[in-house]
Design a protein around this motif. Sequence first.
Motif, PDB file in Angstrom:
ATOM      1  N   SER A  15      41.235  44.130  32.984  1.00  0.00           N
ATOM      2  CA  SER A  15      40.862  45.231  32.291  1.00  0.00           C
ATOM      3  C   SER A  15      42.029  46.262  33.053  1.00  0.00           C
ATOM      4  O   SER A  15      43.011  46.474  33.114  1.00  0.00           O
ATOM      5  CB  SER A  15      39.520  45.374  34.015  1.00  0.00           C
ATOM      6  N   THR A  16      41.413  47.323  32.195  1.00  0.00           N
ATOM      7  CA  THR A  16      42.078  48.629  32.133  1.00  0.00           C
ATOM      8  C   THR A  16      41.943  49.640  33.031  1.00  0.00           C
ATOM      9  O   THR A  16      42.422  50.556  33.389  1.00  0.00           O
ATOM     10  CB  THR A  16      42.097  49.508  30.132  1.00  0.00           C
ATOM     11  N   PHE A  17      40.535  49.375  33.750  1.00  0.00           N
ATOM     12  CA  PHE A  17      40.133  50.085  35.004  1.00  0.00           C
ATOM     13  C   PHE A  17      40.248  49.599  35.956  1.00  0.00           C
ATOM     14  O   PHE A  17      40.475  47.982  36.226  1.00  0.00           O
ATOM     15  CB  PHE A  17      38.842  50.363  34.347  1.00  0.00           C
ATOM     16  N   GLU A  18      40.437  50.188  37.367  1.00  0.00           N
ATOM     17  CA  GLU A  18      40.701  49.083  38.301  1.00  0.00           C
ATOM     18  C   GLU A  18      39.600  48.936  38.961  1.00  0.00           C
ATOM     19  O   GLU A  18      38.899  49.224  38.505  1.00  0.00           O
ATOM     20  CB  GLU A  18      40.883  50.451  39.531  1.00  0.00           C
TER      21      GLU A  18
END
Length: 70
Positions: free
Chosen positions: A27-30
């Motif tokens: 993912s590019t998000f935490e």
Amino acid sequence: NDNFVIEKSRDAKNWTQFQILKSQGNSTFEQNYHTIDKNPFPSTSYYRIRQIDVDGKSSNSKVVSVFLTA
């Protein structure tokens, strides 16, 4: 990665599997995960996380100790 294996120990040497958390994948998000140990060891429990990749490779986190007080 594929999943996270939460392990616990009484002595930080002998580990048992506590829980498996399925990963959200790349993912590019935490991404945040959590769990609760409802049966910690008396006194001190040691925990670590083993990250399992989709190809089967794994790596361990640092060991964290938690001291249970009355």
